[in-house]
Every structure is written in C-alpha cells, then in structure tokens.
Scaffold this active site. Structure first.
Site, mmCIF file in Angstrom:
data_model
loop_
_atom_site.group_PDB
_atom_site.id
_atom_site.type_symbol
_atom_site.label_atom_id
_atom_site.label_comp_id
_atom_site.label_asym_id
_atom_site.label_seq_id
_atom_site.Cartn_x
_atom_site.Cartn_y
_atom_site.Cartn_z
ATOM 1 C CG ASP A 41 -9.736 3.184 5.019
ATOM 2 O OD1 ASP A 41 -9.715 4.257 5.629
ATOM 3 O OD2 ASP A 41 -8.708 2.644 4.552
ATOM 4 C CE LYS A 146 -6.643 4.390 6.399
ATOM 5 N NZ LYS A 146 -6.326 3.675 5.176
ATOM 6 C CB CYS A 179 -6.635 -0.009 5.686
ATOM 7 S SG CYS A 179 -6.084 0.478 4.029
HETATM 8 N N1 TIU Z 1 -8.775 0.195 3.338
HETATM 9 C C1 TIU Z 1 -8.091 -0.804 2.767
HETATM 10 O O1 TIU Z 1 -7.932 -1.870 3.341
HETATM 11 N N2 TIU Z 1 -7.614 -0.589 1.483
HETATM 12 C C2 TIU Z 1 -7.382 -1.584 0.570
HETATM 13 O O2 TIU Z 1 -6.964 -1.340 -0.550
HETATM 14 N N3 TIU Z 1 -7.692 -2.848 0.970
HETATM 15 C C3 TIU Z 1 -7.652 -3.983 0.221
HETATM 16 O O3 TIU Z 1 -7.868 -5.046 0.798
HETATM 17 N N4 TIU Z 1 -7.425 -3.909 -1.073
#
Ligand code: TIU
Length: 242
Positions: A41, A146, A179
């Site tokens: 991400d 995802k 994530c």
């Molecule tokens: N990719 C991921 O970690 N999504 C989130 O929303 N992370 C947060 O820490 N908010």
C-alpha cells in the site's frame, strides 16, 4: 548475533542457493527463487497530503521517510530475480466491497468513497489510489487490489504465490501495525515464513511501529522475523564472495 552466511547445494538438475539473514529472533533463511517481496500500500492516499491517511488525522510525512529504503529494497529484489508483488488498498466505485465497519471511519466528508483532492478516496483507478511514482510497479510484477487490510483477504494473492512455488515473503510498506501486520499474520496462517524489513515500513505512530516489530518477532517469531535492509544485502554479499 549470527553472521550472514550462505549455503549452496548443487544437483545434476538444479542449483539451490540458500541465504541466511541476520534477523530477529534468529536467522531467516530463504531461497531467492522461492521468495517474493510484498510491498504493501505505498499509495498516494496514504503518503501524500490530502489522501485518506491525512483525512484520518495523521501526519503523512512520517510515511514519506521510508520511500528511499523501499526503493532500494525493490531494486535489490529485482536484481535478485525475486517475484515482486505490490498491493493497493482499494475499493470498487460502487463501494460494494467496503462494509460500513470500514466506510464509516474518519471525518464524514473524508471517508472512503468521498471526493478528495486526488479523486475519490481509496477508490480503484482514482489518482490518489495509485502507487507513488518512485515505487511504481514494473511490467510483469504483480499488483494486487485489496479491499481489506490483509493482502490475502478477497484477493488472488494466495493463488499467485502458490503457482510459483513461493515459500518465503519479505514485507515492506505501510502502515506497519495495520495493513502490513495484518498481511503478515494472514501469511503465517497460510504457511509462509515472513521477514519484515524494519526500515522499509512505517506508521503514523512511531510507537505502534516499534510495538509491531517487537510483537512480530516475540515468542520465537510468533508472526515472523524482522531485520534492517542492510542485513538482507549483507547476506547477498556473502553469496557473491563464496
Ligand atoms: N494500508 C493501511 O495500513 N491502511 C490503513 O488504513 N492504515 C492506517 O494506519 N490507517
């Protein structure tokens, strides 16, 4: 501390190179041909001002700090011929894959699906949903969209790894405790040994990152291993000089 070392065995039909990384809680051993890098991400929505991460009230500059290290890790994995996987947290335009338990987080005008400065927040195909320019996937690399926090949930990742005989995963990306950790736990339940690169992952909360590193490698590596990028590249150096 153990020293990086390499064991190579050769048979008449194939050559197997096994590398050992000086990791915590102990040595992490991998075969490059059976290893995938999974970059979680590294998207504009999380790293640039105006995206989902900032809408949740976070200081996104904390995430930008790791970009050079993630770029170096990507270069290393590509050089070694690992499978490279990139994930994007993203949802369908009609939000049919985004339950209220996820959609109703954050300020009402800055939730998933709402218009933001980089298009609709966390919606597939919108500018903010793209991976940041320095870490763009190359042709032939796997990109997984995802809808959840974990990279395996409701995706084809498991099948992609299985058909290539992957047994080890090396993780990087954001955020460490959300994530990245969720994906590592999913990987552990599916039988993968995973290494988290300590300086190639970040959190909006430095204390959460540190706690995640410690919990991943606690209890003998209950979720996996952790090591800095330098330990990974040191293991490679040992291979080349043997
Ligand atoms: N990719 C991921 O970690 N999504 C989130 O929303 N992370 C947060 O820490 N908010």
């Amino acid at each position: 501390m153990t020293s990086p070392k390499t064991t190579s065995t050769t048979s008449t039909t194939s050559t197997t190179t096994t590398l050992t990384v000086d990791a915590q809680p102990g040595p992490f051993t991998y075969e490059p041909a059976r290893t995938a890098l999974v970059v979680i991400d590294m998207q504009r929505d999380f790293i640039e001002p105006g995206g989902f991460g900032e809408s949740l009230g976070n200081d996104v500059s904390l995430l930008a700090e790791i970009v050079p290290t993630v770029a170096a890790l990507l270069a290393f994995a590509r050089e070694q011929g690992w499978l490279v996987v990139h994930t994007r947290e993203s949802h369908a335009a009609d939000l049919s894959d985004c339950p209220p338990a996820k959609r109703l987080r954050g300020a009402p005008n800055a939730r998933i699906g709402e218009p933001g400065p980089m298009g609709r927040i966390l919606v597939r195909g919108e500018p903010g949903n793209e991976i940041i320019e320095p870490l763009l996937p190359l042709a032939g690399e796997i990109v997984i969209d995802k809808p959840g926090k974990g990279a395996f949930y409701a995706t084809r990742l498991g099948e992609e790894l299985a058909m290539r005989g992957i047994t080890r995963l090396v993780f990087a990306g954001v955020t460490t405790e959300v994530c990245v950790q969720t994906s590592m736990r999913e990987a552990n339940d599916r039988g993968y040994d995973s290494l988290l690169i300590e300086d190639a992952t970040a959190s909006y909360f430095p204390a959460f990152k540190q706690a995640t590193l410690e919990m991943v490698r606690s209890q003998g590596g209950i979720v996996g291993w952790t090591a800095p990028l330098a330990a990974l590249t040191a293991a490679l150096t040992a291979t080349q000089t043997d």
